[in-house]
Design a protein around this motif. Structure first.
Motif, PDB file in Angstrom:
ATOM      1  N   ASP A   5       2.161   7.007  -7.870  1.00  0.00           N
ATOM      2  CA  ASP A   5       1.193   6.231  -7.100  1.00  0.00           C
ATOM      3  C   ASP A   5       0.322   5.378  -8.030  1.00  0.00           C
ATOM      4  O   ASP A   5      -0.005   4.226  -7.753  1.00  0.00           O
ATOM      5  CB  ASP A   5       0.318   7.145  -6.250  1.00  0.00           C
ATOM      6  CG  ASP A   5       1.118   7.835  -5.102  1.00  0.00           C
ATOM      7  OD1 ASP A   5       2.136   7.222  -4.680  1.00  0.00           O
ATOM      8  OD2 ASP A   5       0.677   8.859  -4.644  1.00  0.00           O
ATOM      9  N   LYS A   6      -0.078   6.006  -9.131  1.00  0.00           N
ATOM     10  CA  LYS A   6      -0.890   5.286 -10.086  1.00  0.00           C
ATOM     11  C   LYS A   6      -0.127   4.101 -10.645  1.00  0.00           C
ATOM     12  O   LYS A   6      -0.659   3.001 -10.797  1.00  0.00           O
ATOM     13  CB  LYS A   6      -1.343   6.199 -11.227  1.00  0.00           C
ATOM     14  CG  LYS A   6      -2.389   7.214 -10.806  1.00  0.00           C
ATOM     15  CD  LYS A   6      -2.788   8.014 -11.976  1.00  0.00           C
ATOM     16  CE  LYS A   6      -3.868   9.050 -11.655  1.00  0.00           C
ATOM     17  NZ  LYS A   6      -4.315   9.817 -12.762  1.00  0.00           N
ATOM     18  N   LEU A   7       1.139   4.350 -10.959  1.00  0.00           N
ATOM     19  CA  LEU A   7       1.944   3.265 -11.490  1.00  0.00           C
ATOM     20  C   LEU A   7       2.105   2.166 -10.450  1.00  0.00           C
ATOM     21  O   LEU A   7       2.027   0.973 -10.769  1.00  0.00           O
ATOM     22  CB  LEU A   7       3.310   3.767 -11.986  1.00  0.00           C
ATOM     23  CG  LEU A   7       3.293   4.652 -13.221  1.00  0.00           C
ATOM     24  CD1 LEU A   7       4.712   5.235 -13.476  1.00  0.00           C
ATOM     25  CD2 LEU A   7       2.814   3.918 -14.437  1.00  0.00           C
ATOM     26  N   ALA A   8       2.322   2.609  -9.196  1.00  0.00           N
ATOM     27  CA  ALA A   8       2.493   1.617  -8.104  1.00  0.00           C
ATOM     28  C   ALA A   8       1.197   0.842  -7.907  1.00  0.00           C
ATOM     29  O   ALA A   8       1.196  -0.389  -7.746  1.00  0.00           O
ATOM     30  CB  ALA A   8       2.939   2.318  -6.813  1.00  0.00           C
ATOM     31  N   GLU A   9       0.087   1.536  -7.965  1.00  0.00           N
ATOM     32  CA  GLU A   9      -1.224   0.881  -7.799  1.00  0.00           C
ATOM     33  C   GLU A   9      -1.477  -0.057  -8.966  1.00  0.00           C
ATOM     34  O   GLU A   9      -1.965  -1.201  -8.776  1.00  0.00           O
ATOM     35  CB  GLU A   9      -2.329   1.954  -7.698  1.00  0.00           C
ATOM     36  CG  GLU A   9      -3.669   1.303  -7.399  1.00  0.00           C
ATOM     37  CD  GLU A   9      -4.759   2.405  -7.246  1.00  0.00           C
ATOM     38  OE1 GLU A   9      -5.905   1.996  -7.060  1.00  0.00           O
ATOM     39  OE2 GLU A   9      -4.468   3.623  -7.316  1.00  0.00           O
ATOM     40  N   GLU A  10      -1.157   0.367 -10.176  1.00  0.00           N
ATOM     41  CA  GLU A  10      -1.351  -0.508 -11.329  1.00  0.00           C
ATOM     42  C   GLU A  10      -0.477  -1.754 -11.218  1.00  0.00           C
ATOM     43  O   GLU A  10      -0.864  -2.864 -11.561  1.00  0.00           O
ATOM     44  CB  GLU A  10      -1.022   0.262 -12.635  1.00  0.00           C
ATOM     45  CG  GLU A  10      -2.061   1.303 -13.003  1.00  0.00           C
ATOM     46  CD  GLU A  10      -1.697   2.068 -14.266  1.00  0.00           C
ATOM     47  OE1 GLU A  10      -0.596   1.753 -14.825  1.00  0.00           O
ATOM     48  OE2 GLU A  10      -2.512   2.908 -14.724  1.00  0.00           O
ATOM     49  N   ARG A  11       0.775  -1.471 -10.678  1.00  0.00           N
ATOM     50  CA  ARG A  11       1.692  -2.592 -10.526  1.00  0.00           C
ATOM     51  C   ARG A  11       1.143  -3.562  -9.517  1.00  0.00           C
ATOM     52  O   ARG A  11       1.189  -4.768  -9.704  1.00  0.00           O
ATOM     53  CB  ARG A  11       3.091  -2.054 -10.099  1.00  0.00           C
ATOM     54  CG  ARG A  11       4.173  -3.108 -10.226  1.00  0.00           C
ATOM     55  CD  ARG A  11       5.557  -2.550 -10.034  1.00  0.00           C
ATOM     56  NE  ARG A  11       5.732  -1.622  -8.946  1.00  0.00           N
ATOM     57  CZ  ARG A  11       5.838  -0.350  -9.121  1.00  0.00           C
ATOM     58  NH1 ARG A  11       5.876   0.203 -10.316  1.00  0.00           N
ATOM     59  NH2 ARG A  11       5.954   0.483  -8.070  1.00  0.00           N
ATOM     60  N   ARG A  12       0.595  -3.039  -8.427  1.00  0.00           N
ATOM     61  CA  ARG A  12       0.044  -3.894  -7.400  1.00  0.00           C
ATOM     62  C   ARG A  12      -1.155  -4.629  -7.952  1.00  0.00           C
ATOM     63  O   ARG A  12      -1.346  -5.814  -7.711  1.00  0.00           O
ATOM     64  CB  ARG A  12      -0.384  -3.075  -6.160  1.00  0.00           C
ATOM     65  CG  ARG A  12       0.790  -2.633  -5.330  1.00  0.00           C
ATOM     66  CD  ARG A  12       0.291  -2.098  -3.980  1.00  0.00           C
ATOM     67  NE  ARG A  12      -0.547  -0.945  -4.102  1.00  0.00           N
ATOM     68  CZ  ARG A  12      -0.142   0.282  -4.115  1.00  0.00           C
ATOM     69  NH1 ARG A  12       1.140   0.585  -3.949  1.00  0.00           N
ATOM     70  NH2 ARG A  12      -1.006   1.253  -4.279  1.00  0.00           N
ATOM     71  N   ALA A  13      -1.930  -3.930  -8.726  1.00  0.00           N
ATOM     72  CA  ALA A  13      -3.108  -4.565  -9.305  1.00  0.00           C
ATOM     73  C   ALA A  13      -2.696  -5.651 -10.294  1.00  0.00           C
ATOM     74  O   ALA A  13      -3.292  -6.734 -10.352  1.00  0.00           O
ATOM     75  CB  ALA A  13      -3.995  -3.518 -10.003  1.00  0.00           C
ATOM     76  N   ARG A  14      -1.634  -5.375 -11.032  1.00  0.00           N
ATOM     77  CA  ARG A  14      -1.157  -6.386 -11.999  1.00  0.00           C
ATOM     78  C   ARG A  14      -0.598  -7.592 -11.287  1.00  0.00           C
ATOM     79  O   ARG A  14      -0.837  -8.733 -11.688  1.00  0.00           O
ATOM     80  CB  ARG A  14      -0.057  -5.725 -12.903  1.00  0.00           C
ATOM     81  CG  ARG A  14       0.313  -6.636 -14.072  1.00  0.00           C
ATOM     82  CD  ARG A  14       1.259  -5.957 -15.030  1.00  0.00           C
ATOM     83  NE  ARG A  14       2.512  -5.560 -14.406  1.00  0.00           N
ATOM     84  CZ  ARG A  14       2.803  -4.341 -14.156  1.00  0.00           C
ATOM     85  NH1 ARG A  14       2.012  -3.344 -14.521  1.00  0.00           N
ATOM     86  NH2 ARG A  14       3.971  -4.041 -13.547  1.00  0.00           N
ATOM     87  N   LEU A  15       0.128  -7.305 -10.203  1.00  0.00           N
ATOM     88  CA  LEU A  15       0.680  -8.405  -9.425  1.00  0.00           C
ATOM     89  C   LEU A  15      -0.446  -9.265  -8.832  1.00  0.00           C
ATOM     90  O   LEU A  15      -0.398 -10.495  -8.824  1.00  0.00           O
ATOM     91  CB  LEU A  15       1.612  -7.911  -8.332  1.00  0.00           C
ATOM     92  CG  LEU A  15       2.940  -7.298  -8.811  1.00  0.00           C
ATOM     93  CD1 LEU A  15       3.713  -6.659  -7.643  1.00  0.00           C
ATOM     94  CD2 LEU A  15       3.773  -8.321  -9.498  1.00  0.00           C
ATOM     95  N   ALA A  16      -1.479  -8.544  -8.318  1.00  0.00           N
ATOM     96  CA  ALA A  16      -2.624  -9.274  -7.725  1.00  0.00           C
ATOM     97  C   ALA A  16      -3.333 -10.073  -8.796  1.00  0.00           C
ATOM     98  O   ALA A  16      -3.719 -11.229  -8.570  1.00  0.00           O
ATOM     99  CB  ALA A  16      -3.591  -8.292  -7.059  1.00  0.00           C
ATOM    100  N   ALA A  17      -3.440  -9.427 -10.009  1.00  0.00           N
ATOM    101  CA  ALA A  17      -4.107 -10.172 -11.100  1.00  0.00           C
ATOM    102  C   ALA A  17      -3.286 -11.385 -11.508  1.00  0.00           C
ATOM    103  O   ALA A  17      -3.804 -12.452 -11.806  1.00  0.00           O
ATOM    104  CB  ALA A  17      -4.334  -9.230 -12.270  1.00  0.00           C
ATOM    105  N   GLU A  18      -1.963 -11.211 -11.517  1.00  0.00           N
ATOM    106  CA  GLU A  18      -1.082 -12.314 -11.886  1.00  0.00           C
ATOM    107  C   GLU A  18      -1.207 -13.442 -10.871  1.00  0.00           C
ATOM    108  O   GLU A  18      -1.247 -14.630 -11.226  1.00  0.00           O
ATOM    109  CB  GLU A  18       0.366 -11.806 -11.988  1.00  0.00           C
ATOM    110  CG  GLU A  18       0.597 -10.905 -13.200  1.00  0.00           C
ATOM    111  CD  GLU A  18       2.020 -10.361 -13.269  1.00  0.00           C
ATOM    112  OE1 GLU A  18       2.784 -10.616 -12.283  1.00  0.00           O
ATOM    113  OE2 GLU A  18       2.376  -9.762 -14.290  1.00  0.00           O
TER     114      GLU A  18
END
Length: 774
Positions: A5-18
């Motif tokens: 979940d953390k990885l998925a959340e980080e990924r989502r956060a990275r995608l949003a940041a991108e």
């Protein structure tokens, strides 16, 4: 939270940041693009502004350069203008609206002779005061105060008139003042000293010229008087000598003396007239006159020369033209005498015709007068100069003719003064035609109808060997409605004579059969009732001539229109059974006996003037009682020769004659002798004729009877103005020497009072009323 979940959340956060980074990058790129565009626009605007600034900088630089050049040109023009003003002789000064001097050139300031006060800033009024106080200006004829007041008044005059200043050293300046812009004033002083002095020299020269002209006029007048006085004796005595019984040689000598004297008088008159023309003193004196009569007077004057040369002088006056006009009759006769006299002089055979035509509009009449001759003519290359002074045609043909060469020049000037135009046409060897046209007012007097003829006069016969004479008479009679038969000889007239001919007009001198023989032959062939009129240039053709009793009337040639019509128009209301031998009875009497004498004089015993009624006419004046007194004539003349001449001229008159040797004696004899007429010489020692006349008129005024004795001036003065000054002195008439016998006899006979017997049988005494009209 699980690692996934953390990885998925980080990924989502990275995608949003991108995605946010990509969005911000997109915004950044848009901002950069916008900024880039703005910078580009700003850069472009800066470049444009820089270009504009550079252009303005360039224009400003160019303007400053042009301004500097213009200023330099203005300064150069000002320097040149001021240099020019400084170098000219005329003064220039400039004043502002307050009347203060702005500047003046050296010529203006030179008049003040270095007065330091006269410089820019001085007032107009102070300059005027200095001119007076320092004695620079001569104010004459004004006083100093008047002159100063006049100058101060000019300061406020918007258009002051030019002023002439006279300085102390007789230098003259003409001052002109011209108002300028905004109250400024430019003063110009022009040095006119040379002009003034030149005008003074001209005045002095004019005075000398006028004095010389007066001296010349006085000399000419004196010369005329001194020449005419002895010429009066020469011409007068020659005229009297010719009336005596002489041999042919003696008569030739007497006529030569008279003709030479007349020729000398013509030269004197030409010289005097030309001197008047040269001095512009020739004047016209218009008055009512009879033009046709004047022309015939000239023709009669030329008759002796015409008869001597055996040529014909004819007058052709248009029958429908008026004869009474307004002009200077003396000058017109002079023109005609010059033109016709030249024609006669240069014509050896043939004829001279004075032809008058024109156009009449009732108030004025345009007259065309032509003098035609069959003389020597004028070369074509000399016609243009024929009216010049002292000009005569030089040729082998005319060297025999004498003259001053002034006649035509004087004629040309007289015609010009009358508003007319002269002209000439000529063919060398065939003849000439001189003429002129002039417009003259018609005299107010009503003239008789020239076309009034008896109804029974329908057919006339003209007999003359000259075609031109026949043509003139034919035209005159045709205009009157008369049928004309023309014949060139007496034989032709006899061949064409018939019952329809009402009158015969025949020339006297014709080759083959002359007029007298023709008249006798007609009477012998039974033509007794046809009136016969003789046209003759012989003044002595009278009742003593053979065949004269066959002629009813004699017309002196050239025949005037009036005389011709008068002869043709005569009718009588009743028959005359027993006319006296000398009575001029009517020519065309129906059934009556025509009188055999019809002359230009009255019946010596009891007849009326020519063309009057019969011998029994009730209108004839009653004869003067035989016991009436003789007429008294006083002649004032200091010259013994002229006294003798006058006495011889009137020796055949029935008068009492007495002489006075000077003016004072004339006044005394007027009071004691009580003359009916006085002939008064003007130039006499002691008291002259004009003063004597004034005293005689004073005696008449003192008497209070209203009597006025005619006083005739007899003088050798013939200059312009002499006649007026003489008549203004109280004289009635003016006769110029040399005198003519006919003039003297006419004045005496015309002044005979009613209580005296006629001095000449042909003249009736005048009534007091007629005498007072003199």
């Amino acid at each position: 939270m699980t690692l996934a979940d953390k990885l998925a959340e980080e990924r989502r956060a990275r995608l949003a940041a991108e995605r946010l980074l990509e969005l911000k990058q997109t915004e950044l790129r848009a901002a950069n693009e916008k900024l880039s565009k703005h910078a580009l626009n700003l850069s472009r605007r800066i470049d444009e502004t820089r270009a504009e600034v550079a252009h303005v900088r360039d224009e400003n630089l160019k303007f400053r350069t042009d301004l500097d050049v213009a200023n330099e040109k203005v300064e150069l023009a000002e320097r040149r203008l001021w240099h020019s003003i400084q170098t000219i002789r005329d003064g220039f000064a400039f004043f502002n609206s307050d009347g203060l001097l702005i500047g003046a050139n050296a010529a203006y300031l030179a008049a003040f002779e270095g007065i330091e006060e006269v410089k820019p800033g001085i007032s107009y009024g102070r300059i005027a005061e200095i001119l007076i106080d320092e004695g620079i200006v001569n104010p004459d004829p004004m006083t100093a105060v008047e002159w100063l007041g006049m100058m101060l008044a000019r300061r406020h005059d918007p258009k002051p008139p030019p002023l002439v200043l006279r300085l102390w050293d007789d230098t003259y300046f003409r001052v002109l003042e011209q108002p300028g812009y905004d109250g400024d004033r430019v003063v110009t002083s022009l040095n006119i000293t040379d002009t003034v002095r030149y005008e003074e020299e001209l005045k002095a020269a004019r005075y000398r010229a006028e004095a010389a002209n007066r001296a010349k006029s006085a000399f000419l007048a004196n010369m005329s008087h001194e020449i005419r006085t002895p010429m009066n004796g020469v011409v007068g005595m020659a005229e009297l000598l010719a009336e005596t019984t002489l041999t042919e040689d003696q008569r030739l000598y007497a006529e030569t003396i008279r003709n030479s004297g007349e020729a000398l008088l013509v030269i004197i008159n030409d010289v005097l007239d030309y001197s008047k023309i040269e001095a512009d003193k020739l004047q016209l004196h218009p008055e009512p006159f009879d033009l046709e009569r004047s022309i015939h007077d000239v023709a009669m004057l030329l008759q002796p020369s015409v008869r001597d040369k055996d040529i014909r002088l004819l007058v052709d006056y248009d029958i429908f033209l008026p004869t009474r006009l307004v002009g200077d009759p003396g000058r017109i006769r002079q023109i005609l005498t010059n033109l016709a006299g030249n024609a006669v002089k240069f014509t050896e055979k043939g004829h001279v015709v004075i032809r008058v035509t024109g156009r009449n509009d009732n108030r004025t009449c345009t007259i065309h007068i032509a003098v035609e001759d069959t003389g020597i003519g004028i070369p074509a290359d000399q016609i243009e100069h024929i009216f010049g002074e002292f000009n005569q045609v030089e040729s082998e043909m005319n060297r025999q003719f004498e003259g001053t060469g002034l006649g035509l020049a004087i004629t040309h000037r007289l015609i010009d003064m009358m508003g007319g135009t002269p002209w000439v046409e000529s063919t060398e060897g065939q003849g000439s035609c001189f003429g002129f046209h002039v417009t003259l007012p018609v005299a107010s007097a009503v003239e008789a109808d020239p076309a009034s003829l008896p109804q029974r006069l329908k057919h006339a016969m003209i007999v003359d060997d000259m075609p031109v004479n026949r043509q003139i008479l034919e035209r005159r009679l045709a205009q009157l409605g008369v049928r004309v038969t023309s014949c060139a000889s007496g034989h032709e007239a006899l061949a064409q004579m018939d019952e329809s001919v009402d009158i015969v007009l025949s020339d006297h001198h014709m080759p083959g059969m002359d007029g007298v023989v023709l008249a006798e032959t007609m009477r012998a062939e039974g033509w007794d009732n046809t009136p016969f009129v003789m046209m003759s240039s012989n003044p002595h053709f009278d009742k003593d001539q053979p065949g004269r009793n066959c002629v009813q009337a004699v017309l002196q040639k050239p025949v005037s229109r009036r005389d011709l019509l008068q002869v043709l128009s005569i009718e009588a209301a009743q028959e005359v059974n027993a006319p006296c031998a000398d009575c001029p009875a009517a020519l065309l009497r129906p059934g009556g006996t025509p009188c055999i004498q019809m002359r230009r004089q009255a019946c010596a015993t009891n007849g009326p003037p020519i063309f009057g009624d019969g011998c029994d006419s009730p209108s004839r004046p009653a004869p003067v009682p035989p016991l009436a007194r003789r007429m008294r004539v006083l002649a004032a003349e200091d010259n013994r020769t002229n006294q003798l001449l006058f006495e011889k001229m009137v020796k055949d008159l029935d008068i009492e004659l007495t002489f006075a040797g000077n003016g004072a004696e004339a006044v005394e004899k007027f009071a004691s002798f009580a003359p009916d007429i006085v002939f008064m010489d003007i130039s006499m020692p002691g008291m002259d004729g004009k003063e004597a006349t004034c005293r005689i008129r004073a005696l008449e005024a003192q008497a209070g009877t209203g009597a006025h004795v005619p006083i005739v001036a007899v003088t050798a003065h013939a200059m312009e103005g002499d006649a007026r000054s003489i008549l203004d002195a109280g004289l009635d008439e003016y006769l110029t020497k040399p005198l003519r016998k006919a003039q003297i006899l006419d004045r005496i006979a015309g002044s005979c009072p009613a209580d005296a017997r006629a001095p000449i049988a042909a003249f009736e005494p005048r009534t007091p009323k007629a005498r007072a009209a003199l």
